[in-house]
Design a protein around this motif. Sequence first.
Motif, PDB file in Angstrom:
ATOM      1  N   CYS A  35     -31.653  26.850  -7.262  1.00 35.90           N
ATOM      2  CA  CYS A  35     -30.885  27.145  -8.703  1.00 35.90           C
ATOM      3  C   CYS A  35     -29.716  26.627  -8.291  1.00 35.90           C
ATOM      4  CB  CYS A  35     -30.480  28.584  -8.678  1.00 35.90           C
ATOM      5  SG  CYS A  35     -31.768  29.957  -8.778  1.00 35.90           S
ATOM      6  N   ARG A  36     -28.889  26.216  -7.206  1.00 39.21           N
ATOM      7  CA  ARG A  36     -27.656  25.401  -6.884  1.00 39.21           C
ATOM      8  C   ARG A  36     -28.248  24.131  -7.647  1.00 39.21           C
ATOM      9  NH1 ARG A  36     -24.696  24.569  -1.175  1.00 39.21           N
ATOM     10  NH2 ARG A  36     -23.021  23.435  -1.869  1.00 39.21           N
ATOM     11  N   PRO A 221     -16.994  28.723 -17.455  1.00 39.36           N
ATOM     12  CA  PRO A 221     -18.040  29.136 -17.679  1.00 39.36           C
ATOM     13  C   PRO A 221     -19.389  28.815 -17.177  1.00 39.36           C
ATOM     14  CG  PRO A 221     -16.753  28.822 -19.463  1.00 39.36           C
ATOM     15  CD  PRO A 221     -16.212  27.954 -18.565  1.00 39.36           C
ATOM     16  N   VAL A 222     -20.355  29.588 -16.983  1.00 38.46           N
ATOM     17  CA  VAL A 222     -21.871  28.914 -16.670  1.00 38.46           C
ATOM     18  C   VAL A 222     -22.621  28.602 -17.933  1.00 38.46           C
ATOM     19  CG1 VAL A 222     -24.128  30.061 -15.992  1.00 38.46           C
ATOM     20  CG2 VAL A 222     -21.902  30.828 -14.772  1.00 38.46           C
ATOM     21  N   SER A 223     -23.225  27.386 -17.654  1.00 41.90           N
ATOM     22  CA  SER A 223     -23.837  26.774 -18.819  1.00 41.90           C
ATOM     23  C   SER A 223     -24.536  27.573 -19.438  1.00 41.90           C
ATOM     24  CB  SER A 223     -24.194  25.391 -18.478  1.00 41.90           C
ATOM     25  OG  SER A 223     -25.180  24.784 -19.317  1.00 41.90           O
ATOM     26  N   ARG A 224     -24.805  27.476 -20.912  1.00 43.42           N
ATOM     27  CA  ARG A 224     -25.878  28.263 -21.553  1.00 43.42           C
ATOM     28  C   ARG A 224     -27.408  27.805 -21.241  1.00 43.42           C
ATOM     29  NH1 ARG A 224     -24.258  32.265 -24.995  1.00 43.42           N
ATOM     30  NH2 ARG A 224     -26.270  31.976 -25.945  1.00 43.42           N
ATOM     31  N   ARG A 225     -27.234  26.483 -20.631  1.00 43.89           N
ATOM     32  CA  ARG A 225     -28.529  25.910 -20.443  1.00 43.89           C
ATOM     33  C   ARG A 225     -29.064  26.589 -19.077  1.00 43.89           C
ATOM     34  NH1 ARG A 225     -25.857  19.843 -21.341  1.00 43.89           N
ATOM     35  NH2 ARG A 225     -25.884  20.166 -23.946  1.00 43.89           N
ATOM     36  N   LEU A 226     -28.185  27.363 -18.449  1.00 40.82           N
ATOM     37  CA  LEU A 226     -28.670  27.806 -17.143  1.00 40.82           C
ATOM     38  C   LEU A 226     -29.144  29.296 -17.629  1.00 40.82           C
ATOM     39  CD1 LEU A 226     -26.698  26.389 -14.459  1.00 40.82           C
ATOM     40  CD2 LEU A 226     -29.140  25.660 -15.031  1.00 40.82           C
ATOM     41  N   LYS A 227     -29.212  30.047 -18.818  1.00 39.41           N
ATOM     42  CA  LYS A 227     -29.329  31.172 -19.156  1.00 39.41           C
ATOM     43  C   LYS A 227     -30.714  31.596 -18.376  1.00 39.41           C
ATOM     44  CE  LYS A 227     -29.841  34.450 -22.803  1.00 39.41           C
ATOM     45  NZ  LYS A 227     -29.899  34.705 -24.225  1.00 39.41           N
ATOM     46  N   GLY A 228     -30.741  32.610 -17.683  1.00 36.64           N
ATOM     47  CA  GLY A 228     -31.921  33.355 -17.144  1.00 36.64           C
ATOM     48  C   GLY A 228     -32.058  32.871 -15.686  1.00 36.64           C
ATOM     49  N   VAL A 229     -31.132  32.047 -15.028  1.00 33.57           N
ATOM     50  CA  VAL A 229     -30.982  31.602 -13.751  1.00 33.57           C
ATOM     51  C   VAL A 229     -30.472  32.686 -12.925  1.00 33.57           C
ATOM     52  CG1 VAL A 229     -30.416  30.012 -12.037  1.00 33.57           C
ATOM     53  CG2 VAL A 229     -31.081  29.263 -14.410  1.00 33.57           C
ATOM     54  N   LEU A 230     -29.389  33.314 -13.112  1.00 37.14           N
ATOM     55  CA  LEU A 230     -28.719  34.389 -12.335  1.00 37.14           C
ATOM     56  C   LEU A 230     -29.686  35.365 -11.733  1.00 37.14           C
ATOM     57  CD1 LEU A 230     -26.101  34.466 -11.105  1.00 37.14           C
ATOM     58  CD2 LEU A 230     -25.359  36.236 -12.830  1.00 37.14           C
ATOM     59  N   PRO A 231     -30.494  36.204 -12.748  1.00 39.34           N
ATOM     60  CA  PRO A 231     -31.326  37.152 -12.363  1.00 39.34           C
ATOM     61  C   PRO A 231     -32.487  36.455 -11.228  1.00 39.34           C
ATOM     62  CG  PRO A 231     -30.976  37.345 -14.919  1.00 39.34           C
ATOM     63  CD  PRO A 231     -30.331  35.984 -14.168  1.00 39.34           C
ATOM     64  N   ARG A 232     -32.848  35.302 -11.473  1.00 41.77           N
ATOM     65  CA  ARG A 232     -33.608  34.673 -10.588  1.00 41.77           C
ATOM     66  C   ARG A 232     -33.002  34.484  -9.202  1.00 41.77           C
ATOM     67  NH1 ARG A 232     -38.759  34.928 -12.869  1.00 41.77           N
ATOM     68  NH2 ARG A 232     -38.605  34.603 -15.180  1.00 41.77           N
ATOM     69  N   MET A 233     -31.651  34.312  -9.283  1.00 38.19           N
ATOM     70  CA  MET A 233     -31.222  34.066  -7.942  1.00 38.19           C
ATOM     71  C   MET A 233     -30.943  35.453  -7.125  1.00 38.19           C
ATOM     72  SD  MET A 233     -27.969  31.300  -8.873  1.00 38.19           S
ATOM     73  CE  MET A 233     -27.456  31.329  -7.321  1.00 38.19           C
ATOM     74  N   LEU A 234     -30.862  36.395  -7.931  1.00 38.42           N
ATOM     75  CA  LEU A 234     -30.635  37.906  -7.430  1.00 38.42           C
ATOM     76  C   LEU A 234     -31.783  38.891  -7.714  1.00 38.42           C
ATOM     77  CD1 LEU A 234     -26.859  38.157  -8.069  1.00 38.42           C
ATOM     78  CD2 LEU A 234     -27.912  37.458  -5.984  1.00 38.42           C
ATOM     79  N   ALA A 286     -20.482  31.958  -9.768  1.00 35.63           N
ATOM     80  CA  ALA A 286     -19.781  30.904  -9.452  1.00 35.63           C
ATOM     81  C   ALA A 286     -20.450  29.672  -8.958  1.00 35.63           C
ATOM     82  CB  ALA A 286     -18.469  31.183  -8.220  1.00 35.63           C
ATOM     83  N   ARG A 287     -21.331  29.822  -7.878  1.00 36.96           N
ATOM     84  CA  ARG A 287     -22.156  28.866  -7.646  1.00 36.96           C
ATOM     85  C   ARG A 287     -22.998  27.949  -8.717  1.00 36.96           C
ATOM     86  NH1 ARG A 287     -23.701  28.114  -2.446  1.00 36.96           N
ATOM     87  NH2 ARG A 287     -23.118  29.800  -0.914  1.00 36.96           N
ATOM     88  N   LEU A 288     -23.200  28.869  -9.967  1.00 31.66           N
ATOM     89  CA  LEU A 288     -24.025  28.076 -10.901  1.00 31.66           C
ATOM     90  C   LEU A 288     -22.998  27.254 -11.850  1.00 31.66           C
ATOM     91  CD1 LEU A 288     -26.539  30.885 -12.409  1.00 31.66           C
ATOM     92  CD2 LEU A 288     -26.913  28.681 -11.126  1.00 31.66           C
ATOM     93  N   ALA A 289     -21.793  27.970 -12.107  1.00 33.22           N
ATOM     94  CA  ALA A 289     -20.468  27.331 -12.860  1.00 33.22           C
ATOM     95  C   ALA A 289     -20.073  26.195 -12.199  1.00 33.22           C
ATOM     96  CB  ALA A 289     -19.488  28.359 -12.955  1.00 33.22           C
ATOM     97  N   VAL A 290     -19.727  25.997 -10.756  1.00 32.41           N
ATOM     98  CA  VAL A 290     -19.279  24.625 -10.314  1.00 32.41           C
ATOM     99  C   VAL A 290     -20.400  23.846  -9.693  1.00 32.41           C
ATOM    100  CG1 VAL A 290     -17.063  26.193 -10.238  1.00 32.41           C
ATOM    101  CG2 VAL A 290     -18.555  25.713  -8.120  1.00 32.41           C
ATOM    102  N   GLY A 291     -21.426  24.302  -9.295  1.00 28.98           N
ATOM    103  CA  GLY A 291     -22.424  23.356  -8.590  1.00 28.98           C
ATOM    104  C   GLY A 291     -22.528  23.227  -7.257  1.00 28.98           C
TER     105      GLY A 291
END
Length: 291
Positions: A35-36, A221-234, A286-291
């Motif tokens: 995900c990162r 902001p977290v990119s909307r192109r990464l929608k759905g990734v955060l639940p997969r990370m957790l 934050a990891r998703l937002a800033v890479g």
Amino acid sequence: MSGNPSIEDRDELDRRVRAIRWDDKAVEFGSPQRCRVAAMMVESGLVGGRLRRVFPSRDQWEAMTEYTTTKIAEKIIGVGLGSKTSQWNWGGLWNPREESSFSGWVRQLAYTVARTNARRVLHSAHELSASRFEDEDGYNPVWDDKASTPLNAGTETGGPFDTVPGLTVPRPIGADRRLLTRILTDSGAEAMADRARTMGWWHRTLDGLDAGVCAALLLQPVSRRLKGVLPRMLPDMADVAGLYEATQMSSDPRDVAPLRRAVAREARRLGCVEWDVWCRLGTAAARLAVG
């Protein structure tokens, strides 16, 4: 990195990807490490840079960049973000243990995916309203301060998560997030950081970082192109992560009461305080937002 990344930018992205410890757990599909890397890819601008000459029309370029970025993110993470995984060629997903250039793989795949799907995607886009082409990455002039160093620009020392052990980021939600964003815009990063401390959206691991870096960690902001990734990370708290994810994008929901109730339930389930849940959610975002 932004725009059309230079060769040096691409080399730096390759270095950052190689620097991740790709043990068996990290290689698994849906891992936080994958995900990162997907977040790094989105922030790098690699896809848009590769497609700029292929699609000279701005509307077409934006539509194809969004579509292609999502498809490549799926291949990096190994999790569907809208696609039916039953139709996937699993052998074509990204292998982090290959020695080849990650940036080169992204650029080549971007061209192939875009050219293969252009007719269908652009036909659909033509039938949608002009809002289809609005920036969904949460663009804000706040992040274009020429006096500051872009957070996602590669450096030899790496990003904040590489340099600060145990970095924890309790990202604000709802009215608090909007207030802190206004303070950042009107008064700058130092004033925003001071207010975040008094409001409780702060962790001691942020203390040694530049105020501008803290601003990005807390508010970018977290990119909307990464929608759905955060639940997969957790995955152990996927439901609450899904609610939280929506509050961290450019158009956050006004009503955060359901999220607050979900966090309270999650804390009871885990036998911890709510603060621990907020910190875990915020740090992943934050990891998703800033890479």
